[in-house]
Design a protein around this motif. Structure first.
Motif, PDB file in Angstrom:
ATOM      1  N   SER A  14       7.069  -2.805  -3.563  1.00 49.45           N
ATOM      2  CA  SER A  14       7.205  -3.984  -3.393  1.00 49.45           C
ATOM      3  C   SER A  14       7.441  -4.002  -1.162  1.00 49.45           C
TER       4      SER A  14
ATOM      5  N   ARG B 290       9.840  -5.009   0.982  1.00 51.75           N
ATOM      6  CA  ARG B 290       9.714  -6.010   1.778  1.00 51.75           C
ATOM      7  C   ARG B 290      10.030  -7.094   1.716  1.00 51.75           C
TER       8      ARG B 290
ATOM      9  N   PHE C 262       9.316 -10.528  -0.326  1.00 56.53           N
ATOM     10  CA  PHE C 262       8.092 -11.706   0.248  1.00 56.53           C
ATOM     11  C   PHE C 262       7.589 -12.296  -1.196  1.00 56.53           C
TER      12      PHE C 262
ATOM     13  N   ALA D 106      11.218 -10.556   5.969  1.00 56.63           N
ATOM     14  CA  ALA D 106      10.310 -11.067   7.257  1.00 56.63           C
ATOM     15  C   ALA D 106      11.567 -12.037   8.220  1.00 56.63           C
TER      16      ALA D 106
ATOM     17  N   ASP E  88       2.920  -9.284   8.018  1.00 59.87           N
ATOM     18  CA  ASP E  88       3.341  -8.231   7.992  1.00 59.87           C
ATOM     19  C   ASP E  88       3.482  -6.899   8.787  1.00 59.87           C
TER      20      ASP E  88
ATOM     21  N   GLN F 130      13.518 -10.251  12.701  1.00 57.56           N
ATOM     22  CA  GLN F 130      13.092 -10.049  11.125  1.00 57.56           C
ATOM     23  C   GLN F 130      14.365  -8.805  10.834  1.00 57.56           C
TER      24      GLN F 130
END
Length: 336
Positions: free
Chosen positions: A74, A77, A79, A153, A201, A240
């Protein structure tokens, strides 16, 4: 991962005391970074000495909390999974101090470990007596966030936010509310932690799929934070959040500028999707103009109406709000 170049920094103040923060952010609509305001906190000192979990243990009630865990693939991240029918992490039960001790000792290995939005007064009563920032007359929700090298994010929050770094380095990348369409938000009702997140991303943007993201990057601001730094994130600003070290700890303060009985704007958004989202495009645009006039430009909409005849356009008190909610409930029930 290489951070994009030429993103300007958030305005920064030094030599500001915690007591001066409410005045500094009063009426402010852009982010503001306060360097070292919380550097005197005992928990910041304990973190620098590698003894934060021991310090927190004297306050910890042993109550369970939710831990997000993801594999090394990952890259930190938080997500969705590739099919977007779930997420790239698992939610597991844990406890505050044991989880933090595992992070301090490197016991979680290369996996991503993240604990978010843990109410301080519930899990660590008494901690704020020596580790606190006044936010004026507001009664904030104070939460603890910690983990290793993770990346959340871009998303927005309704409340105003003071984010205080306790351990490790944090990086906030911020976007003004008018950048929403350039950030390509995902679903409102299916997301990792309750808020829609940008689908792009940040470190590998697909500009063919998300071409307007270039405009978002041109409008972005960055705040690189160290232990003791405090960042003001205004309501509705997208941000973010990246944790840049093996142990990162943050305390944040959320508060609303309106009373709780006034309701949540996101509920109104859902209701609008229910009643307006299915209309033909021309009608949706027409209703958009009405929202702009009666809601966004509310003061202007009232200026030609006698003060005693403003009705629901006037300033609502608790009783008027209750009557309006009752009316809405009755109208919704008729459509079932």
């Amino acid at each position: 991962m290489k951070y994009p170049e030429n993103i300007p920094s958030v305005e920064t103040l030094t030599d500001v005391t915690a007591e001066e923060i409410p005045t500094s952010i009063n009426g402010r609509t852009e982010p503001l970074l306060f360097k070292g305001v919380a550097a005197h906190w005992p928990m910041v000192a304990a973190a620098k000495a590698g003894e934060l979990s021991d310090y927190l243990a004297s306050f910890d009630q042993g109550r369970p909390l939710m831990v997000f865990r993801a594999g090394a693939e990952s890259e930190g991240r938080i997500f969705y999974n590739e099919r977007m029918d779930g997420f790239n992490f698992e939610r597991t039960a844990g406890q505050l101090v044991p989880t933090m001790r595992a992070l301090e000792s490197g016991g979680v290995g290369e996996e991503c470990c993240y604990v978010g939005s843990t109410p301080v007064d519930h899990h660590l009563p008494g901690l704020r007596e020596a580790n606190d920032i006044p936010v004026g007359e507001e009664k904030p929700l104070v939460s603890l966030w910690f983990g290793n090298r993770t990346r959340v994010a871009a998303h927005f929050d309704l409340p105003g936010n003071l984010a205080c770094v306790v351990a490790g380095r944090r990086r906030f990348t911020l976007f003004a509310p008018d950048q929403v369409s350039n950030l390509y938000p995902g679903p409102l009702d299916f997301n990792p932690a309750g808020q829609a997140i940008s689908m792009v991303d940040f470190y590998a943007p697909d500009f063919a799929r998300f071409p307007r993201y270039r405009e978002a990057l041109q409008a972005a601001l960055v705040a690189d934070m160290e232990p003791g730094d405090v960042l003001y994130v205004p309501s509705m600003w997208w941000h973010q959040v990246e944790a840049l070290d093996d142990l990162n700890v943050l305390v944040n303060y959320w508060w609303r500028s309106t009373p709780t009985w006034s309701g949540l704007p996101q509920d109104a958004l859902m209701h609008a999707l229910l009643s307006i989202g299915g209309l033909p495009e021309a009608q949706r645009k027409a209703w958009g103009e009405l929202f702009q006039h009666f809601v966004v430009n509310k003061d202007q909409a009232c200026e030609h109406i006698p003060e005693g005849r403003h009705g629901v356009l006037g300033d609502l008190n608790r009783d008027a709000s209750a009557r309006l909610k009752k009316l809405l409930i009755e109208k919704l029930q008729r459509t079932l």
